[in-house]
Design a protein around this motif. Structure first.
Motif, PDB file in Angstrom:
ATOM      1  N   GLY A  25       2.808   3.156  -5.008  1.00  0.00           N
ATOM      2  CA  GLY A  25       2.652   4.244  -6.051  1.00  0.00           C
ATOM      3  C   GLY A  25       2.295   3.579  -7.405  1.00  0.00           C
ATOM      4  N   LYS A  26       1.660   2.515  -7.209  1.00  0.00           N
ATOM      5  CA  LYS A  26       0.834   1.738  -8.226  1.00  0.00           C
ATOM      6  C   LYS A  26      -0.391   2.711  -8.977  1.00  0.00           C
ATOM      7  CE  LYS A  26      -0.658  -1.441  -5.583  1.00  0.00           C
ATOM      8  NZ  LYS A  26      -0.079  -0.869  -4.270  1.00  0.00           N
ATOM      9  N   SER A  27      -1.239   3.131  -8.048  1.00  0.00           N
ATOM     10  CA  SER A  27      -2.230   3.987  -8.689  1.00  0.00           C
ATOM     11  C   SER A  27      -1.563   5.215  -9.250  1.00  0.00           C
ATOM     12  CB  SER A  27      -3.251   4.379  -7.566  1.00  0.00           C
ATOM     13  OG  SER A  27      -3.813   3.287  -6.982  1.00  0.00           O
ATOM     14  N   THR A  28      -0.618   5.896  -8.411  1.00  0.00           N
ATOM     15  CA  THR A  28      -0.101   6.909  -9.002  1.00  0.00           C
ATOM     16  C   THR A  28       0.624   6.775 -10.502  1.00  0.00           C
ATOM     17  OG1 THR A  28       0.489   7.686  -6.824  1.00  0.00           O
ATOM     18  CG2 THR A  28       1.669   8.889  -8.629  1.00  0.00           C
ATOM     19  N   GLN A  49      -8.831   2.523  -9.266  1.00  0.00           N
ATOM     20  CA  GLN A  49      -9.363   1.914  -7.938  1.00  0.00           C
ATOM     21  C   GLN A  49     -10.495   2.606  -7.529  1.00  0.00           C
ATOM     22  OE1 GLN A  49      -5.868   2.529  -5.389  1.00  0.00           O
ATOM     23  NE2 GLN A  49      -6.583   0.798  -4.100  1.00  0.00           N
ATOM     24  N   ASN A  94       0.767  -1.149  -0.144  1.00  0.00           N
ATOM     25  CA  ASN A  94       0.096   0.030   0.084  1.00  0.00           C
ATOM     26  C   ASN A  94       0.934   1.143   0.100  1.00  0.00           C
ATOM     27  OD1 ASN A  94      -2.196  -1.608   2.180  1.00  0.00           O
ATOM     28  ND2 ASN A  94      -2.636  -1.152   0.158  1.00  0.00           N
ATOM     29  N   GLY A  95       0.648   2.201  -1.065  1.00  0.00           N
ATOM     30  CA  GLY A  95       1.484   3.450  -0.955  1.00  0.00           C
ATOM     31  C   GLY A  95       2.352   3.304  -1.827  1.00  0.00           C
ATOM     32  N   ASN A 104      -5.063  12.444   0.815  1.00  0.00           N
ATOM     33  CA  ASN A 104      -3.780  12.034   0.150  1.00  0.00           C
ATOM     34  C   ASN A 104      -3.011  10.722   0.644  1.00  0.00           C
ATOM     35  OD1 ASN A 104      -4.066  14.671  -0.470  1.00  0.00           O
ATOM     36  ND2 ASN A 104      -2.584  15.432   0.830  1.00  0.00           N
ATOM     37  N   HIS A 110      -3.693  -7.309  -4.976  1.00  0.00           N
ATOM     38  CA  HIS A 110      -2.724  -7.700  -3.738  1.00  0.00           C
ATOM     39  C   HIS A 110      -3.031  -9.241  -3.615  1.00  0.00           C
ATOM     40  CE1 HIS A 110      -1.512  -3.784  -2.363  1.00  0.00           C
ATOM     41  NE2 HIS A 110      -2.721  -3.331  -2.484  1.00  0.00           N
ATOM     42  N   GLY A 166      -5.100   1.784   0.552  1.00  0.00           N
ATOM     43  CA  GLY A 166      -4.963   0.601   1.801  1.00  0.00           C
ATOM     44  C   GLY A 166      -4.406   1.300   3.026  1.00  0.00           C
TER      45      GLY A 166
HETATM   46  N1  LIG Z   1      -3.375  13.290  -4.226  1.00  0.00           N
HETATM   47  C1  LIG Z   1      -2.394  13.017  -3.474  1.00  0.00           C
HETATM   48  N2  LIG Z   1      -1.891  14.103  -2.573  1.00  0.00           N
HETATM   49  C2  LIG Z   1      -0.818  13.531  -1.938  1.00  0.00           C
HETATM   50  N3  LIG Z   1      -0.204  12.526  -1.723  1.00  0.00           N
HETATM   51  C3  LIG Z   1      -0.576  11.530  -2.475  1.00  0.00           C
HETATM   52  C4  LIG Z   1      -1.621  11.712  -3.326  1.00  0.00           C
HETATM   53  N4  LIG Z   1      -2.096  10.275  -4.181  1.00  0.00           N
HETATM   54  C5  LIG Z   1      -1.305   9.633  -3.694  1.00  0.00           C
HETATM   55  N5  LIG Z   1      -0.324  10.272  -2.691  1.00  0.00           N
HETATM   56  C6  LIG Z   1       0.863   9.609  -1.868  1.00  0.00           C
HETATM   57  O1  LIG Z   1       1.464   8.871  -2.951  1.00  0.00           O
HETATM   58  C7  LIG Z   1       1.872   7.483  -2.489  1.00  0.00           C
HETATM   59  C8  LIG Z   1       1.457   6.581  -3.465  1.00  0.00           C
HETATM   60  O2  LIG Z   1       0.009   6.298  -3.496  1.00  0.00           O
HETATM   61  P1  LIG Z   1      -0.576   5.282  -4.530  1.00  0.00           P
HETATM   62  O3  LIG Z   1      -2.048   5.423  -4.188  1.00  0.00           O
HETATM   63  O4  LIG Z   1      -0.070   5.530  -5.704  1.00  0.00           O
HETATM   64  O5  LIG Z   1      -0.261   4.007  -3.598  1.00  0.00           O
HETATM   65  P2  LIG Z   1      -0.831   2.350  -4.194  1.00  0.00           P
HETATM   66  O6  LIG Z   1       0.248   1.636  -4.665  1.00  0.00           O
HETATM   67  O7  LIG Z   1      -1.887   2.605  -5.065  1.00  0.00           O
HETATM   68  O8  LIG Z   1      -1.262   1.972  -2.933  1.00  0.00           O
HETATM   69  P3  LIG Z   1      -2.613   1.155  -2.579  1.00  0.00           P
HETATM   70  O9  LIG Z   1      -2.451  -0.356  -2.700  1.00  0.00           O
HETATM   71  O10 LIG Z   1      -2.888   1.332  -1.453  1.00  0.00           O
HETATM   72  O11 LIG Z   1      -3.807   1.477  -3.457  1.00  0.00           O
HETATM   73  C9  LIG Z   1       1.613   7.405  -1.168  1.00  0.00           C
HETATM   74  O12 LIG Z   1       2.441   7.703  -0.209  1.00  0.00           O
HETATM   75  C10 LIG Z   1       0.256   8.157  -1.119  1.00  0.00           C
HETATM   76  O13 LIG Z   1       0.342   8.950   0.335  1.00  0.00           O
END
Ligand SMILES: Nc1ncnc2c1ncn2[C@@H]1O[C@H](COP(=O)(O)OP(=O)(O)OP(=O)(O)O)[C@@H](O)[C@H]1O
Ligand SMILES: [Mg+2]
Lengths: 319, 501, 334
Positions: free
Chosen positions: B41-44, B85, B38-39, B400, B197, B404
């Motif tokens: 960076g996948k969704s990003t 997501q 979690n976190g 933010n 996951h 997860g």
């Molecule tokens: N809009 C936003 N503003 C600030 N920080 C953000 C924002 N979106 C994501 N983050 C930060 O960027 C990082 C990556 O987030 P991301 O959503 O890409 O994770 P993920 O891999 O998709 O996790 P998960 O499995 O929980 O969905 C995290 O630390 C999150 O806190």
């Protein structure tokens, strides 16, 4: 299973039911109430409000609000009158100018709201102050608007039954109503309006043209407001900057009584039409009563408004 | 050259470098799993690819041509179709419209509703779902909504299909249907990015894996050369702890904490009866729409029941036997609900991580007994450590956080308030493997200390390995109860199927 | 660069004050007469007081994702009640001997009006704009009904002092505002009420599931809004020694909403700043006073107000600042 367009939502039917009850009640209470002529009068007196309310319906379905419409009407009427009387414009040219200006103002508001993610309430409140201020600046007195074209336009009318006509202003209103309802229900633009109201972020992620559509609805509302102003000038042959004071609230009330949710996503143009009629019937009933002082009229309006809203809620709950 | 090539992609948020010069590629006819905690960076990464975020730097090549998507609509035009997501659909319109919005078949500018509905039905049937597509989206469960989102994306005939945790609330059967479809699309030459996951899903459908950790790419592998243990180790940067041992303790069967007597709600749930014992984890199992969420909502007063009562032992005679009419009624009895849909029922966006975390505790203490700042900081930092919540600053808005991590905050929200019975509706949805185990361990530990849970999950394996007893639901009524050694996946499936006849 | 949200209205206020320092002679002149300060600055505060009072309640209402359009009408009702009681026009309630009682009854009535709104919104579930629109329309009618459509004038030094008197050298209305502000600010910020209100406005369902009595919170904030509107109404009528049901508080709901928004509280609910609203209200009044003292057409005030609103909300918008930042950085990157 049906394969038709999305169904009318329950609130619209509830509004219609309330309208019928109210109309029947008023007809029993007052002689001559249930005549075609009186009904035409509702439409005529409220044509400009109706046009504005249709634009407002679009805005509210996206989850926004447009407080500037009343002031736009005032500003439009004074500008039209000044253009015709003072600047010797042909009425049609004057109409074109003010409607273009109104639409542009609406689009600008929409652009500010969309591009910089500003609150519609505040941006359009600024629009209200701007238009009211400009209008009063141009002239704080009423200005006559007389022109031969007005008489020509008056001749355009549709006979409804013997002695009862649908005048030009009402034809304009009905046209806007039908086109407005059609576009909202059966075009991509209209469906995007609903999608934005349902969940703007999702609509964006779904790849819908959110920016264009949002600017579009505010432009549409500006268009409707200035068209309403033009209709008012035709109806009264005069322009006054204080026209339409507080009209935004009447329009919002009509929209909401018609079952459109201020939170966006739900509502319809026909709902607004019924809401408007309820409003109109209420007002005529108060006039018919005659003896009511102005404050009793206000109180009765408020109480009826409350009664409708509560009734609507009950109808919705007990489905 | 692969169909889609991303290179040197970085993205920073205030206080976080979410992506640090990541490269990523997927080719025609390939299903690539994108994995990470979690976190990570996948969704990003996906949002940069699809133009939701403007990337700070880096290049994206599609079919060898450099592209710079400006918006999701633009990405769509370029041939990248995405399921993000969380469910991203509009709740106020019909299923059919949600599938077709923006692409409705038209005749002379007028939307052709007959074709819209037909097309939607066809799109849904590719997933083997037969529902009335003219009904409103909100009439359906989160799982069906997720399927609708997938149907919409697949209907676009894109070159690249991106799926960000599409299976997080799906049943085994639905997941299988989705996989069948994905395999078919792969056969047609589509490139598919798949975030999940669930490890076994990776092995059953994906060809290759890319792992991210803390915004940095760890590596690319073909699934065949990356055994499970190694994959987990790559994701976590450490080896996974032992799976907690669940002994299905029958011995606790004496001390009944909560008795549910014919709790029911018209048109939603048939009257249901069961009891929960002290220190027990009771599972609710059943297919989609079998009434798991509905049962929890009645029990928690969120959707009040209209018949039946619950009684809670051990808190005096008065007021311990009632039908909860609001969440506050249930909370007073010590029953809390951690809801399924975190976006609409869980988080208070705009409020900070720490405020969100302390909300239940503060509400329980009432408005006068404010939690002092020092005490609050202590509780919050303890929880953050315990569940490894990644956040730069607890005063930041919760929205933010990655999905997860938000879920973990919501779980903590209840744990710090120490209810006697906690209803957990899909608490591990969208949680990574490491944390999932962590949470399960936590539940088991707390249960040993005397706290009780009602637990539901779309993953049968998880229910079976976490719960002491399982109530099986089907078609909004209870069809069986398993305890002790009876609690196995086969038995639960059998109970569900039995009702089938 | 990210500033504290309250910084933007403060910058605006500073700009106006700076403008006046150069272009309005005597703007900063203060004069002590009979133990009371006079001058343009004091005038600004005095005139801003009704909106300041309303904006306290409005801030809380807006924080719960609501809005209260009825405050102007409630002001009129409270003024009418106070004037009628103090002139003994209510046959069954003869309390003119005690101004305290008169004021108290007026405030109870106003609070009751607020509770009415709150019940419609919080318990019945009607949308805030509509619910309060009802009282906005009917309430003014009620006030006019009470006064018979006429101005009810009175002659009661004790009551008048609330409007025209002074304390600590400052106008009495402003002193009253300070007291009310401090009380309410402490009430919501030193207890958990502030958190509950913000949670309710941020996601009412989530708050409800977490055990926050979000419906009660809503009733409470509308009640507070009614109460402060009542105080503003009594002060307004004490100020002119008459209850003017037609004009008291007319359009003031818009000014109050504006003050709240300019002060940095989002109309979509959640986070709120009481102090921000104070700055917002003072900013708007300072602007109006400045324009009026420059002898420009009063209609220009409206136009200027419009421009200021747009300027302030643009400055508060992260998107707007981002688009500026990009423009600044772009040449460097190229
Ligand atoms: N809009 C936003 N503003 C600030 N920080 C953000 C924002 N979106 C994501 N983050 C930060 O960027 C990082 C990556 O987030 P991301 O959503 O890409 O994770 P993920 O891999 O998709 O996790 P998960 O499995 O929980 O969905 C995290 O630390 C999150 O806190
Ligand atoms: Mg994610």
């Amino acid at each position: 299973m049906t394969l038709r367009a999305p169904r009318l939502h329950l609130p619209v039917l509830a509004t219609l039911a309330v309208l019928v009850v109210l109309y029947v009640a008023a007809s029993i209470r007052f002689e001559n109430f249930a005549t075609l002529r009186v009904f035409m009068n509702f439409l005529g007196d409220n044509a400009f409000l109706g046009i504005v309310a249709i634009g407002m319906t679009y805005v509210i379905i996206t989850g926004g609000i447009d407080l500037s419409v009343g002031a736009v009407i005032g500003c439009t009427t004074i500008c039209t009158a000044v253009l015709i009387q003072g600047q010797q414009y042909h009425p049609v040219a004057a109409f074109a100018v003010v409607i273009a200006a109104g639409t542009l103002l609406g689009a600008t508001q929409g652009w500010l709201i969309q591009r910089f993610n500003l609150q519609p309430f505040l941006v359009t409140l600024a629009g209200l102050f701007l238009c009211r201020g400009l209008g009063l600046w141009i002239s704080s007195e009423s200005v006559q608007a007389k022109h031969a074209t007005f008489q020509t336009l008056e001749k355009i009318r549709i006979p409804v039954s013997d002695g009862v006509w649908l005048p030009f202003t009402e034809i304009v209103f009905i046209t806007v109503l039908l086109v407005g309802a059609y576009v909202l229900r059966h075009t991509r633009f209209g469906r995007t309006v609903y999608a934005i109201g349902g969940d703007e972020q999702s609509a964006h992620l779904m790849g819908l043209p959110v920016a264009r559509t949002k600017i579009g609805v505010y432009a549409l509302s500006g268009f409707c407001a200035s068209l309403g102003g033009v209709v008012l000038v035709m109806y009264t042959s005069a322009g006054n900057a204080i026209n339409g004071t507080g009209l935004e609230l009447d329009a919002i009330a009509a929209v909401v009584i018609g079952g459109t949710l201020l939170t966006g996503g739900y509502g319809s143009v026909f709902g607004t039409f019924f809401g408007l009629l309820i409003f109109a019937v209420m007002q005529s009933a108060i006039t018919f009563e005659g003896t009511l002082s102005s404050w009793w009229a206000k109180i009765v309006t408020g109480v009826l408004l409350l009664a409708f809203i509560l009734m609507q809620r009950m109808l919705q709950r007990s489905r | 050259m692969a169909l889609l090539e991303m290179a040197g992609v970085s993205k920073a948020f205030p206080g976080v470098l979410a992506l640090d010069s990541v490269s990523f590629s997927v080719d025609r006819g390939e299903i690539r799993a994108l994995m990470g905690e979690n976190g990570a960076g996948k969704s990003t990464l996906i949002k940069v690819l699809t133009g939701v975020y403007a990337s700070g730097s880096g290049t994206v090549l599609l079919d060898g041509v450099s592209i710079a998507p400006r918006s999701p609509a633009h990405a769509q035009e370029l041939g990248v179709s995405t399921v993000y997501q969380e469910v991203n659909l509009v709740p106020n319109l019909s299923v059919a419209e949600n599938v077709c919005l923006g692409y409705e078949p038209r005749t002379f500018g007028k939307i052709n509703w007959r074709k819209v509905n037909e097309r939607a039905r066809r799109a849904m049937s590719r997933l083997n779902i037969d529902i009335d597509v003219t009904r409103s989206l909100t009439d359906f469960s989160t799982a069906v909504q997720q399927l609708v989102a997938i149907a919409r994306a697949v209907d676009r005939e894109a070159k690249v299909l991106v799926l960000d945790e599409p299976t997080s609330s799906l049943d085994k059967i639905e997941v299988e249907r989705l996989f069948t479809l994905m395999r078919k699309l792969r056969g047609d030459g589509m490139a598919i990015v798949f975030v999940t996951h669930f490890l076994e899903q990776v092995y059953s459908v994906a060809d290759s894996v890319t792992v991210l950790r803390n915004g940095v790419k760890v590596g690319d592998w073909a699934v065949t050369e990356l055994p499970r243990q190694k994959l987990v180790a790559q994701m976590l940067g450490r080896d996974l702890d032992e799976v907690p041992h669940v002994d299905h303790r029958e011995a606790i069967g004496t001390d009944v904490l909560v008795t549910v007597e014919s709790l029911g709600r018209k048109n939603a749930m048939e009257p249901i009866s069961f009891d929960v014992r002290r220190g027990e984890t009771l599972g609710l199992s059943g297919l989609l729409g079998s009434g798991r969420t509905e049962t929890m909502k009645m029990l928690s007063g969120a959707n009040p029941a209209d018949s039946g009562v619950i009684s809670v032992s051990g808190i005096g005679t008065r007021g311990s036997r009632l039908r909860p009419r609001s969440p506050r009624d249930s909370i007073r009895l010590g029953i809390g609900l951690c809801p399924e849909d975190r976006k609409s029922e869980g988080v208070c966006p705009g409020l900070s991580v720490s405020e969100n975390l302390l909300l239940v505790l503060q509400a329980r203490r009432g408005w006068l007994r404010v939690i002092r700042k020092k005490q609050a900081d202590k509780i919050v930092s303890e929880q953050i450590e315990r569940l490894r919540i990644t956040t730069p600053d607890t005063r930041r808005p919760i929205e933010n956080l990655s999905g997860g991590n938000q879920q973990k905050v919501l779980l903590c929200r209840w744990l710090v308030a120490e209810p006697t019975l906690l209803l957990l509706d899909e608490p591990t949805r969208g949680i990574d493997v490491g944390n999932k185990l962590e949470i399960r361990k936590l539940i088991t530990d707390l249960a040993k200390k005397g706290m009780s849970f009602v637990f539901s999950s779309a993953e049968l394996e998880e229910v079976v390995n976490t719960c002491d007893r399982v109530v099986v639901l089907r078609d909004r009524r209870k069809v069986g109860e398993l305890k002790g050694a009876e609690v196995t996946e086969q038995n639960v499936m059998a109970r569900i199927a039995e009702g089938e006849a | 660069m990210k500033l504290h949200p309250i910084a933007y209205p403060l910058i605006g206020l500073a700009l106006i004050l700076l403008f006046n320092a150069f272009f309005t002679p005597g703007f900063y002149a203060l004069e002590l007469r009979d133990g009371r300060l006079y001058g343009s600055l004091i005038d600004v505060l005095n005139r801003a007081t009704p909106v300041l009072l309303l904006s306290i309640g409005m801030t809380l209402v807006i924080a719960t994702k609501g809005v209260d359009l009825s405050v102007g009408a409630v002001m009129a009702i409270a003024g009418a009640v106070a004037a009628l009681l103090v002139t003994d026009k209510v046959s069954f309630l003869s309390v003119s001997h005690s101004v305290l009682l008169v004021v108290l009854i007026a405030l109870v009535v106003a609070t009751f009006a607020g509770v009415f709104n709150g019940v419609l919104v919080g318990k019945v579930g009607i949308q805030p704009i509509v619910a309060t629109l009802i009282l906005m329309v009917a309430g003014r009618g009620v006030a006019q009904l009470l006064t018979g459509g006429q101005n009810v004038t009175f002659n009661n030094p004790a009551l008048e002092r609330l409007g025209t008197g002074s304390a600590f050298g400052l106008p009495m209305p402003f002193v009253i505002f300070i007291v009310v502000f401090v009380l309410i600010a402490v009430f919501v910020r030193k207890t958990a009420l502030g958190l509950f209100i913000e949670a309710t406005g941020s996601n009412a369902e989530a708050a409800r599931l977490a055990g926050v009595a979000s419906d009660k919170m809503k009733v409470a904030v509308y009640a507070v809004s009614g109460l402060v509107a009542g105080i503003a109404g009594v002060i307004a009528c004490a100020d002119i020694r008459a209850a003017d049901a037609n004009n008291a508080g007319l359009y003031m709901e818009l000014d109050a909403i504006l003050a709240v928004a300019v002060g940095g509280t989002s109309l979509s609910g959640g986070r709120f700043s009481l102090l921000g609203s104070v700055v917002g209200a003072v900013l708007m009044q300072a602007l109006t006073t400045t324009i009026l003292t420059r002898g420009v057409s009063p209609h220009a005030t409206l136009v200027a107000k419009a421009l200021i609103i747009v300027a302030v909300i643009l400055l508060q918008s992260p998107e707007f600042r981002a688009s500026f930042a990009r423009r600044k950085h772009d040449p460097a990157r190229a």
